[in-house]
Design a protein around this motif. Structure first.
Motif, PDB file in Angstrom:
ATOM      1  N   ILE A  13       5.084  -4.609  -5.590  1.00  0.00           N
ATOM      2  CA  ILE A  13       4.830  -3.512  -6.427  1.00  0.00           C
ATOM      3  C   ILE A  13       4.154  -2.445  -5.424  1.00  0.00           C
ATOM      4  N   ALA A  14       4.701  -1.272  -5.417  1.00  0.00           N
ATOM      5  CA  ALA A  14       3.799  -0.228  -4.463  1.00  0.00           C
ATOM      6  C   ALA A  14       3.683   1.000  -5.426  1.00  0.00           C
ATOM      7  N   PRO A  15       2.377   1.861  -5.156  1.00  0.00           N
ATOM      8  CA  PRO A  15       2.037   2.897  -5.802  1.00  0.00           C
ATOM      9  C   PRO A  15       3.123   4.112  -5.467  1.00  0.00           C
ATOM     10  N   ALA A  16       3.567   4.684  -6.483  1.00  0.00           N
ATOM     11  CA  ALA A  16       4.443   6.038  -6.448  1.00  0.00           C
ATOM     12  C   ALA A  16       3.957   7.075  -7.685  1.00  0.00           C
ATOM     13  N   LEU A  48      -4.179   2.700 -10.867  1.00  0.00           N
ATOM     14  CA  LEU A  48      -3.279   1.621 -10.516  1.00  0.00           C
ATOM     15  C   LEU A  48      -3.057   1.964  -9.090  1.00  0.00           C
ATOM     16  N   GLY A  49      -2.830   2.825  -8.534  1.00  0.00           N
ATOM     17  CA  GLY A  49      -2.350   3.103  -6.988  1.00  0.00           C
ATOM     18  C   GLY A  49      -3.535   2.557  -6.261  1.00  0.00           C
ATOM     19  N   ASP A  50      -4.748   3.062  -6.568  1.00  0.00           N
ATOM     20  CA  ASP A  50      -6.111   2.327  -5.769  1.00  0.00           C
ATOM     21  C   ASP A  50      -6.128   0.816  -5.837  1.00  0.00           C
ATOM     22  N   MET A  51      -5.912   0.346  -7.149  1.00  0.00           N
ATOM     23  CA  MET A  51      -5.942  -1.050  -7.087  1.00  0.00           C
ATOM     24  C   MET A  51      -4.903  -1.926  -6.089  1.00  0.00           C
ATOM     25  N   ARG A 103      -3.704  -0.359  -3.699  1.00  0.00           N
ATOM     26  CA  ARG A 103      -3.708  -0.140  -1.949  1.00  0.00           C
ATOM     27  C   ARG A 103      -5.028  -1.234  -1.829  1.00  0.00           C
ATOM     28  N   ARG A 104      -5.911  -1.307  -2.556  1.00  0.00           N
ATOM     29  CA  ARG A 104      -7.004  -2.489  -2.249  1.00  0.00           C
ATOM     30  C   ARG A 104      -6.428  -3.789  -2.244  1.00  0.00           C
ATOM     31  N   ALA A 145       0.778  -1.204  -0.103  1.00  0.00           N
ATOM     32  CA  ALA A 145      -0.059  -0.053  -0.140  1.00  0.00           C
ATOM     33  C   ALA A 145       0.845   1.117  -0.002  1.00  0.00           C
ATOM     34  N   ASP A 146       2.041   1.073   0.797  1.00  0.00           N
ATOM     35  CA  ASP A 146       2.829   2.389   0.798  1.00  0.00           C
ATOM     36  C   ASP A 146       4.273   2.077   0.290  1.00  0.00           C
TER      37      ASP A 146
END
Length: 306
Positions: free
Chosen positions: A65-68, A78-81, A83-84, A13-14
């Protein structure tokens, strides 16, 4: 369709947690980074929305894989996916290799699978969303991964077996929780064409194994309402575990305990680091090859057409 395994991915998530996750796998499993995708001023202008390190563990590639970048913003697709999908015991899915993306698309379409193409990447891969594969996202890829080592004629995973204390010989299986083995057979054997190679009883589940090119898919139905597999199939869905074959289970267990890690399971059969100490994922180790299972070893370098 028998397509060899490219990689196994999961979400964080982070992005601040990603270096620690990568370091864990490098320190404990001897994971070897082969490529890193990072947000830089240039890639951010191009819209990069994630960061990830492609890491080899024996013959298997794993990618947290992490959102950035743009993906760090709420509302970024993609970031929301990610995190979910970042809950403990939840993996994203498997990437499988084809040399003929158009034929692979037609094959999946004939069997009733809906396919998703990311804009601009239509010539490189398509996705079978997790809702169609019992919670496991399938990515069918044509392109090689950056710095892909397994297609090189002189590459060998032997150093993980011979030089690292875990003695990993290769990836033996990927396990998935199933509402029932009948549903698993309908999906994996009937629709995907993965031959059933055996059944057995595990402590918390009944297991049916399917030959999936160069690995085994273990579909597991919880054997009681109290089974964690029952809860996983109901609440989480998808991949439940990985299994690596090691040359000496007792030596591998001694090494892990020497690092202060808590082990679960039975070293005579298969055991794992407790998921709470493994970034929320369950990865088994075993020196036993179940009846009917093939010998471990990636076939990615042998793909010439499908």
């Amino acid at each position: 369709m028998q397509l060899p395994l490219v990689h196994i991915s999961w979400a964080l998530a982070d992005n601040a947690d990603r270096p620690g996750c990568d370091a864990f796998f490098q320190d404990v499993f001897g994971a070897e980074p082969v490529y890193e995708i990072l947000v830089t001023p240039e890639t951010e202008k191009m819209g990069l929305d994630r960061e990830e390190t492609l890491m080899m563990i024996g013959d298997a590639m794993v990618i947290p894989i992490a959102p950035a970048g743009r993906g760090a913003q709420e509302g970024a697709p993609l970031g929301d996916m990610l995190r979910r999908s970042s809950a403990p015991m939840r993996w994203l899915g498997l990437a499988l290799k084809t040399n003929d993306l158009e034929s692979a698309d037609a094959w999946f379409a004939e069997r009733g699978f809906k396919r998703h193409y990311d804009r601009g990447m239509e010539a490189h891969y398509f996705l079978v969303p997790r809702g169609q594969a019992m919670g496991m996202r399938l990515e069918i890829v044509k392109q090689d991964m950056p710095n892909e080592p397994r297609t090189a004629p002189d590459w060998s995973p032997a150093k993980w077996r011979d030089a690292h204390p875990l003695g990993i010989e290769g990836l033996q299986a990927v396990g998935i929780s199933a509402p029932s083995l009948d549903e698993a057979r309908e999906l994996f054997a009937d629709k995907l064409g993965w031959r059933e190679i055996g059944t057995r009883e595990l402590p918390d589940a009944d297991c049916a194994a399917f030959a999936a090119a160069d690995t085994v898919l273990e579909a597991m139905e919880g054997n009681s309402e109290a089974s964690p597999l029952t809860a996983h199939a109901r609440d989480v869905k998808g991949i439940y575990h990985l299994v690596f074959k090691v040359k000496d289970a007792a030596s591998a267990a001694t090494y892990l305990r020497g690092k202060g890690l808590t082990l679960i399971g039975n070293t005579d059969e298969r055991f794992a680091i407790h998921p709470d100490e493994a970034h929320g994922r369950l990865i088994w180790l075993t020196e036993v090859t179940p009846d009917g299972y093939p010998e471990v070893g990636s076939k990615l370098g042998e793909v010439v057409g499908n």
